[in-house]
Scaffold this active site. Sequence first.
Site, PDB file in Angstrom:
ATOM      1  N   ASP A   1       0.873  -1.171   0.000  1.00  0.00           N
ATOM      2  CA  ASP A   1       0.000   0.000   0.000  1.00  0.00           C
ATOM      3  C   ASP A   1       0.910   1.220   0.000  1.00  0.00           C
ATOM      4  O   ASP A   1       2.117   1.085  -0.207  1.00  0.00           O
ATOM      5  CB  ASP A   1      -0.929  -0.016   1.238  1.00  0.00           C
ATOM      6  CG  ASP A   1      -2.265   0.643   0.947  1.00  0.00           C
ATOM      7  OD1 ASP A   1      -2.252   1.863   0.689  1.00  0.00           O
ATOM      8  OD2 ASP A   1      -3.306  -0.028   0.952  1.00  0.00           O
TER       9      ASP A   1
ATOM     10  N   HIS B   1      -2.868   3.495  -4.258  1.00  0.00           N
ATOM     11  CA  HIS B   1      -2.285   2.904  -3.038  1.00  0.00           C
ATOM     12  C   HIS B   1      -0.872   2.356  -3.315  1.00  0.00           C
ATOM     13  O   HIS B   1      -0.519   1.287  -2.825  1.00  0.00           O
ATOM     14  CB  HIS B   1      -3.192   1.792  -2.493  1.00  0.00           C
ATOM     15  CG  HIS B   1      -4.457   2.306  -1.879  1.00  0.00           C
ATOM     16  ND1 HIS B   1      -4.574   2.608  -0.538  1.00  0.00           N
ATOM     17  CD2 HIS B   1      -5.667   2.592  -2.426  1.00  0.00           C
ATOM     18  CE1 HIS B   1      -5.805   3.046  -0.286  1.00  0.00           C
ATOM     19  NE2 HIS B   1      -6.477   3.047  -1.409  1.00  0.00           N
TER      20      HIS B   1
ATOM     21  N   GLU C   1      -9.741   3.024  -5.022  1.00  0.00           N
ATOM     22  CA  GLU C   1      -9.454   4.410  -4.635  1.00  0.00           C
ATOM     23  C   GLU C   1      -8.303   5.038  -5.427  1.00  0.00           C
ATOM     24  O   GLU C   1      -7.360   5.569  -4.853  1.00  0.00           O
ATOM     25  CB  GLU C   1      -9.160   4.466  -3.135  1.00  0.00           C
ATOM     26  CG  GLU C   1     -10.352   4.022  -2.310  1.00  0.00           C
ATOM     27  CD  GLU C   1     -10.114   4.099  -0.816  1.00  0.00           C
ATOM     28  OE1 GLU C   1     -10.972   4.663  -0.128  1.00  0.00           O
ATOM     29  OE2 GLU C   1      -9.087   3.603  -0.329  1.00  0.00           O
TER      30      GLU C   1
ATOM     31  N   ASP D   1     -11.851  -2.862  11.091  1.00  0.00           N
ATOM     32  CA  ASP D   1     -11.029  -1.748  11.598  1.00  0.00           C
ATOM     33  C   ASP D   1     -11.922  -0.667  12.210  1.00  0.00           C
ATOM     34  O   ASP D   1     -11.423   0.253  12.858  1.00  0.00           O
ATOM     35  CB  ASP D   1     -10.172  -1.142  10.483  1.00  0.00           C
ATOM     36  CG  ASP D   1     -11.008  -0.633   9.314  1.00  0.00           C
ATOM     37  OD1 ASP D   1     -11.982  -1.309   8.937  1.00  0.00           O
ATOM     38  OD2 ASP D   1     -10.677   0.443   8.780  1.00  0.00           O
TER      39      ASP D   1
ATOM     40  N   THR E   1      -5.177  -1.525   8.907  1.00  0.00           N
ATOM     41  CA  THR E   1      -4.430  -1.265  10.147  1.00  0.00           C
ATOM     42  C   THR E   1      -3.905   0.171  10.282  1.00  0.00           C
ATOM     43  O   THR E   1      -2.951   0.402  11.006  1.00  0.00           O
ATOM     44  CB  THR E   1      -3.266  -2.270  10.285  1.00  0.00           C
ATOM     45  OG1 THR E   1      -2.407  -2.141   9.141  1.00  0.00           O
ATOM     46  CG2 THR E   1      -3.776  -3.692  10.399  1.00  0.00           C
ATOM     47  N   GLU E   2      -4.547   1.118   9.599  1.00  0.00           N
ATOM     48  CA  GLU E   2      -4.142   2.505   9.837  1.00  0.00           C
ATOM     49  C   GLU E   2      -4.141   2.813  11.333  1.00  0.00           C
ATOM     50  O   GLU E   2      -3.220   3.442  11.857  1.00  0.00           O
ATOM     51  CB  GLU E   2      -5.120   3.488   9.166  1.00  0.00           C
ATOM     52  CG  GLU E   2      -5.042   3.544   7.670  1.00  0.00           C
ATOM     53  CD  GLU E   2      -6.102   2.659   7.027  1.00  0.00           C
ATOM     54  OE1 GLU E   2      -6.408   1.583   7.578  1.00  0.00           O
ATOM     55  OE2 GLU E   2      -6.608   3.045   5.957  1.00  0.00           O
TER      56      GLU E   2
HETATM   57  C1  ACM Z   1     -10.805  -0.419   0.541  1.00  0.00           C
HETATM   58  O1  ACM Z   1     -11.267  -0.390   1.707  1.00  0.00           O
HETATM   59  N1  ACM Z   1     -10.209   0.670   0.041  1.00  0.00           N
HETATM   60  C2  ACM Z   1     -10.875  -1.600  -0.277  1.00  0.00           C
END
Ligand code: ACM
Length: 630
Positions: free
Chosen positions: A211, A285, A350, A443, A488-489
């Site tokens: 990422d 990403h 994204e 999360d 896991t941010e």
């Molecule tokens: C995602 O949560 N961007 C797949």
Amino acid sequence: MKRFCLYSFCLFFFILLGEYTNAQNASQGKVMIVPEPVMQKVNAGVFKLTSDVKIVIPANNKEVNTTAKLFAEQIAVPTGFYLKSVTTAGKSEKSINLVLNKVSDNAIGAEGYALSVKPSGITIRANKPAGIFNGIQTLLQLLPSDIVSKGKVSTTAWNIPCVEVTDYPRFGWRGLMLDVSRHFFSKEFVKKYIDQMAQYKFNVFHWHLSDNNGWRIEIKKYPKLTEVGAWRVPRTGVYGSYEGPREGEKATDGGFYTQEDIKEVVKYAQDRNITILPELDMPGHSMALAAAYPAVSCTQQQSTVYPGGGPCGDNVLCVGNEDNFTMIDDILTEVAALFPGKYIHIGGDEVDKGFWKACPKCQKRMKDEGLKNEEELQSYFITRLEKIVESKGKELIGWDEILEGGLAPGALVMSWRGVDGGIAAAKKGHYVVMSPTQYCYLDYMQADHTVERIGGGFLSISQVYKFEPVPDGVDPKFILGGQGNVWTEFIPNDRRVEYMTWPRAFALSETLWSPKEKRNWDNFVPRMEAQMKRYEKAKVNYAPSVYDPTIVPIKDKDGNMQLTFATEIKGLDVYYTFDCTFPDDFAAKYQQKPIDIPKGASEIWAITYRNGKPVGRLMIIGIGELKQRL
Ligand code: ACM
Ligand code: ZN
């Protein structure tokens, strides 16, 4: 600081249900298994596990032999018994028989099993080794909870209640995803996580290996991916508020898996009926990749690995740069050789298409290929990746954005922005894994943010339990199953991964394994609590949020705020104070009627009790904040 101490104090007093064993439960005709089996019948009596019990395995079956060995190893420490595997037991010997059906039992499929526990012996029958493995997981849950303790326990009677269970999964894809890019998690922790998944019959571990924030897999042809891309400047605090790299600061935080590590984890997972799905997230990403090889992005900017927070920078691979496809092909050659599973996940989510709009090479590509807009450019990129993936003998999976501009012909869609992407893909005849944020994003916080502090959104366990992977009007054959995602941010350490995963993944396991008509929240709660009890013994962290009270502000007829409480499970009493003192069961008790807020009150403090014992954590919420929620 003051509050932190109070939370700790509360946790200290956190007490769950008393000890139980399934043999005791069985005397009341029930056993506590998660996920709930398809059919189970509890009979009188127990099988007494003793050191001389033999595990009888088929001759020449490596996988069942491995399962038997793992079972013997798993129970050896707490019981002190070292059970031997044999291919035939003596007439008078008690045994656990692991039998592969000679004639396939179509009802139970490849992963199902029939488990019979009688005082004289135990038999697990299955069509395939995967079924035997799943049967063993159920058997382990039938043993007293000390079986998962660390350290030898000699006083427990290892009694297994007599049952007849026939069981098989509703879905073939029962996944959990772990993001090891935003924060790195060691190989040892990943194995522990796989162990936990296997216990609850998950069978896909989706490993989010790259990422913006770190590239985590060694690629021999491109060493900078891990020399540069796996490391960033160390930051402590909350993701989103991290300061960027300072001039001359060293990137010392991170890590990666060598190819030998990957092989070890893949084998470890295989032995536990888990397929690993690797993900390399592209073309967005991709900052870690671009930090290592700046030529891959549209701007070709020199940058460092993104520590999180602030603008994402140049996160997009240039689709106009033909060399990128050669590089991706090389990378996927190495990835495909490491992972024996059928699929490779290439992300696709994204993408900031603004970079493509501003890039002459991308614009030229669009012109040359007759692409009308950047969505079609995304589709062009994914379709080319699909060809590369297929050339390695694999199939492509992407997040639901890969539908934009036209879906690549054979792609499998992982639907995360709700279920609509999944529905659209299934209607076009594509396979789908459902992973919508509303039910599957582990999360997200599971309790009020004043207790849980950080997380991407809110998702309670009772909401997870409502997850239905097959939307109305969709041919179920296209829905392979579902998956929980642990981004896991906001998860900086191993214990927090466990906390965010469990108990919500208990609920998820049931939505993916058990028959739809068996889904029953009130029936699930005591079985979930039994698993929590086991996790306490196993020293696995889990969230106790299900016991926390939720404070819900409402308006009275004059528009003044009043407060009500909700709890996810029945039988909890809520006690509260407005004077900033710790509420116990001598404080005001919530009587299921809206309460007025005393003049001058600045905070409400609340806690739950069950059977005279505190069970939830102390909630402290400012009256001002509650007004904002009205
Ligand atoms: C995602 O949560 N961007 C797949
Ligand atoms: Zn470009």
